[in-house]
Every structure is written in structure tokens, then in C-alpha cells.
Motif scaffolding. Structure first.
Motif, mmCIF file in Angstrom:
data_model
loop_
_atom_site.group_PDB
_atom_site.id
_atom_site.type_symbol
_atom_site.label_atom_id
_atom_site.label_comp_id
_atom_site.label_asym_id
_atom_site.label_seq_id
_atom_site.Cartn_x
_atom_site.Cartn_y
_atom_site.Cartn_z
ATOM 1 N N SER A 206 1.000 -1.058 0.063
ATOM 2 C CA SER A 206 0.123 -0.046 0.114
ATOM 3 C C SER A 206 1.062 1.313 0.083
ATOM 4 N N LEU A 207 1.876 1.350 0.908
ATOM 5 C CA LEU A 207 2.680 2.253 0.910
ATOM 6 C C LEU A 207 3.572 2.628 -0.274
ATOM 7 N N THR A 208 4.081 1.657 -1.042
ATOM 8 C CA THR A 208 4.670 1.795 -2.320
ATOM 9 C C THR A 208 4.025 2.137 -3.258
ATOM 10 N N ASN A 209 2.900 1.707 -3.370
ATOM 11 C CA ASN A 209 2.061 2.025 -4.406
ATOM 12 C C ASN A 209 1.563 3.486 -4.396
ATOM 13 N N LEU A 210 1.582 3.910 -3.156
ATOM 14 C CA LEU A 210 1.015 5.258 -2.915
ATOM 15 C C LEU A 210 2.321 6.258 -3.637
ATOM 16 N N ALA A 211 3.514 5.771 -3.227
ATOM 17 C CA ALA A 211 4.653 6.544 -3.521
ATOM 18 C C ALA A 211 4.759 6.324 -5.246
ATOM 19 N N THR A 212 4.472 5.499 -5.775
ATOM 20 C CA THR A 212 4.887 5.383 -7.288
ATOM 21 C C THR A 212 3.808 6.024 -8.021
ATOM 22 N N ASP A 213 2.602 5.863 -7.450
ATOM 23 C CA ASP A 213 1.295 6.191 -8.259
ATOM 24 C C ASP A 213 0.327 6.917 -7.557
ATOM 25 N N PRO A 214 0.710 8.363 -7.016
ATOM 26 C CA PRO A 214 -0.324 9.132 -6.468
ATOM 27 C C PRO A 214 -1.601 9.191 -7.008
ATOM 28 N N THR A 215 -2.857 9.251 -6.477
ATOM 29 C CA THR A 215 -4.072 9.589 -7.113
ATOM 30 C C THR A 215 -5.053 10.105 -5.828
ATOM 31 N N GLY A 216 -6.031 10.728 -6.530
ATOM 32 C CA GLY A 216 -7.211 11.349 -5.632
ATOM 33 C C GLY A 216 -6.666 12.843 -5.393
ATOM 34 N N ASN A 217 -7.130 13.380 -4.201
ATOM 35 C CA ASN A 217 -6.977 14.674 -4.007
ATOM 36 C C ASN A 217 -5.908 14.798 -2.868
ATOM 37 N N LEU A 218 -5.341 15.910 -2.662
ATOM 38 C CA LEU A 218 -4.320 16.058 -1.460
ATOM 39 C C LEU A 218 -4.716 15.580 -0.021
ATOM 40 N N GLN A 219 -5.806 15.911 0.264
ATOM 41 C CA GLN A 219 -6.173 15.532 1.582
ATOM 42 C C GLN A 219 -6.370 13.806 1.692
ATOM 43 N N THR A 220 -6.900 13.234 0.766
ATOM 44 C CA THR A 220 -7.158 11.997 0.922
ATOM 45 C C THR A 220 -5.964 11.356 0.586
ATOM 46 N N TYR A 221 -4.987 11.781 -0.217
ATOM 47 C CA TYR A 221 -3.779 11.235 -0.489
ATOM 48 C C TYR A 221 -2.689 11.062 0.654
ATOM 49 N N SER A 222 -2.857 12.390 1.260
ATOM 50 C CA SER A 222 -1.972 12.627 2.584
ATOM 51 C C SER A 222 -2.336 11.500 3.785
ATOM 52 N N GLN A 223 -3.673 11.343 3.704
ATOM 53 C CA GLN A 223 -4.192 10.612 4.937
ATOM 54 C C GLN A 223 -3.899 9.056 4.790
ATOM 55 N N ASN A 224 -4.259 8.739 3.408
ATOM 56 C CA ASN A 224 -3.762 7.214 2.960
ATOM 57 C C ASN A 224 -2.445 6.827 3.120
ATOM 58 N N PHE A 225 -1.705 7.978 2.639
ATOM 59 C CA PHE A 225 -0.234 7.759 2.788
ATOM 60 C C PHE A 225 0.227 7.472 4.218
ATOM 61 N N ASN A 226 -0.216 8.519 5.069
ATOM 62 C CA ASN A 226 0.261 8.301 6.448
ATOM 63 C C ASN A 226 -0.192 7.187 7.227
ATOM 64 N N ASP A 227 -1.654 6.897 6.884
ATOM 65 C CA ASP A 227 -2.161 5.360 7.382
ATOM 66 C C ASP A 227 -1.084 4.248 7.288
ATOM 67 N N ALA A 228 -0.833 4.118 5.877
ATOM 68 C CA ALA A 228 0.094 3.166 5.279
ATOM 69 C C ALA A 228 1.436 2.990 5.780
ATOM 70 N N ASP A 229 2.086 4.391 6.027
ATOM 71 C CA ASP A 229 3.225 4.598 6.640
ATOM 72 C C ASP A 229 3.243 4.065 8.064
ATOM 73 N N ASN A 230 2.165 4.281 8.903
ATOM 74 C CA ASN A 230 2.039 3.981 10.236
ATOM 75 C C ASN A 230 2.081 2.361 10.418
ATOM 76 N N GLU A 231 0.985 1.906 9.336
ATOM 77 C CA GLU A 231 0.805 0.607 9.561
ATOM 78 C C GLU A 231 1.852 -0.352 9.122
ATOM 79 N N THR A 232 2.907 0.228 8.276
ATOM 80 C CA THR A 232 4.103 -0.614 7.860
ATOM 81 C C THR A 232 4.856 -0.794 9.121
ATOM 82 N N LEU A 233 5.059 0.481 9.793
ATOM 83 C CA LEU A 233 6.062 0.541 11.110
ATOM 84 C C LEU A 233 5.400 -0.295 12.164
ATOM 85 N N ASN A 234 4.168 -0.320 12.289
ATOM 86 C CA ASN A 234 3.744 -0.964 13.446
ATOM 87 C C ASN A 234 3.844 -2.514 13.180
#
Length: 268
Positions: A229-257
């Protein structure tokens, strides 16, 4: 008393005589005694058998020596039985040794597979962590360029994408396009994709875990999903800034956890 002729000297003697009175020829052989225990011939006056030590009282009188028992056949049978028993024992030992050898080989192979699985597990985990770190760097830059192009915020890291000619682009998509056309950024995206190929290959090797690694496989599978999820968001950003930022932060935190949950199964 009847008379008879001595067969040796021809003189007349009694037919009851045991010896010729004229020449001493023995006419009636004396009865011989033999040991009843071993069958040895005994001489007159012996009280103990000279061969086996049996008392003479146990001796028996016989005209001929007792027949000796032929033990050759018995010995052959005994030897044959012993040989069969020995062969069976050797065969049984051979079977047990074979079973032990097979068991040892199976155990050694299982140990080898377990060690290889542990190595692949560690490689997959650290490859995911490396790729996730690169994706995090790229994703954060995407968010900055996106935000600064919309709100026209100047920044040394994003200005060459948001205002390449000294003024801001009219659409944030142009800014993102400039970012992905940048050779340096593009190299980072290629590294992330190459990393994904490596991780995918390692995950295939982990599909059938040994019993002791089943929990570890479940844990790394969750990490793998978050990583994708995290790498796909990094290589292919979609949506609007707000949803992208939220999705990316969630994937980043989930990966760390997920990585923190997996660390207990990894070798130091």
C-alpha cells in the motif's frame, strides 16, 4: 563232567573251563566292565573311572563297549540355529541402523530447510523495511510538491517543480509531472519498483513455512500488505491532496507497526 579238546594245544580239558590247564589259552572271555557315565573300559580292581572320575560302583558289565552317540548331526543343527539367530540379529541391527540413518537425514534436511526459511524471512523483512523507507521519502516529497503548488508556497526542495520558470504552475498535476520527470526522483521510483520485485520473490519462498515459522509468516504477510500500500502510493499518487496524505500516513504507520510486531521473529 564232559570233556573237550583245547583248540590251542589239543589236550583234553573240561568243557566248563575258562582257561586251558595245559597251555593257559583263554577259552571263555572274561566279562569286561565299562563306565556307565562315559563308556570307558575299566580294568579289574579300578574303583574310579580314569576318564571321567565316575565311581566303579556305577560300572556296568557288557560283552562289548557301549556305542558312542554320534553328536556330529546335533552339532551341525546347533551351529545352523546359531547362524540363523546371528543372521537375524545382524539383520535387525541393520534395519535399526537404517532407520536411524534415515531419521538423521530427515532431521538434518528439516534443520537445513528451517535455517534457509529463517534466512529468507530476515531478508524479506529487511528488504521491505528498506523499500518502505525509500517510499516514505518519495511520498513526503510528493505531498510537499502537491501542497506548495496549490497554496503557492516557496520551498528550496519544491520550487523547481512548482515554479520551474519563476512562477507557479497553474495546476498541481503539472507540478507532480515535473517531479516524476526529474531524473533523480525517477531513479528513486525505479529503486522502489526493483525493491518490490525482490520482496515479491522472497515472499514466494516463504509461502509454505515450517511449523515453527507459521506465526512469523502470518506476521510478515501483514507487513507485506502494508508495504505494498505504501509503495503503490509513492509510485502512483491519486485522488486529492487530503485523501492522498491521509492514506499515505496510514500506510506508513501501519508498515512501521507491522514491522515492530515482526521483529520478535527476526534474527539479530
Amino acid at each position: 563232567m564232559a570233556m573237550t579238546t583245547c583248540p590251542n594245544c589239543g589236550e583234553q580239558i573240561s568243557d566248563k573251563a575258562k582257561k586251558c590247564v595245559h597251555c593257559g589259552t583263554v577259552l571263555i572271555p572274561e566279562e569286561k566292565k565299562y563306565c556307565s557315565d562315559c563308556g570307558a573300559e575299566l580294568e579289574e580292581g579300578m574303583k574310579v573311572c580314569p576318564k571321567c572320575g565316575c565311581p566303579i560302583e556305577n560300572a556296568v558289565e557288557m560283552e562289548t563297549a557301549p556305542q558312542q552317540v554320534d553328536v556330529t548331526g546335533v552339532k551341525i543343527i546347533v551351529i545352523a540355529v546359531i547362524t540363523v539367530i546371528a543372521a537375524a540379529t545382524i539383520a535387525a541391527i541393520g534395519v535399526q541402523m537404517h532407520k536411524k540413518n534415515v531419521a538423521a537425514k530427515v532431521a538434518a534436511e528439516a534443520q537445513k530447510q528451517s535455517e534457509e526459511y529463517g534466512t529468507n524471512l530476515n531478508m524479506a523483512a529487511y528488504s521491505i523495511l528498506s523499500g518502505a523507507s525509500d517510499a516514505e521519502t518519495c511520498g513526503n516529497l510528493i505531498k510537499q510538491v502537491w501542497y506548495n503548488s496549490i497554496y503557492e508556497q516557496s520551498d528550496s526542495k519544491t520550487d523547481k517543480y512548482t515554479k520551474p520558470n519563476g512562477y507557479y504552475v497553474s495546476d498541481f498535476n503539472d507540478a507532480l509531472k515535473n517531479l516524476f520527470l526529474d531524473s533523480s526522483f525517477n531513479d528513486q521510483i525505479e529503486d522502489i519498483n526493483d525493491n518490490k520485485d525482490t520482496v515479491n520473490s522472497l515472499m514466494k519462498k516463504l509461502k509454505n513455512p515450517p511449523e515453527e515459522y507459521k506465526d512469523a509468516y502470518e506476521s510478515i504477510s501483514k507487513l507485506y500488505d502494508a508495504y505494498l500500500s505504501l509503495t503503490n502510493l509513492a509510485t502512483d499518487p491519486t485522488g486529492n491532496l487530503q485523501t492522498y496524505s491521509q492514506n499515505f500516513n496510514d500506510a506508513d504507520n501501519e508498515t512501521l507497526n507491522c514491522y515492530n510486531a515482526l521483529k520478535m521473529y527476526l534474527e539479530e
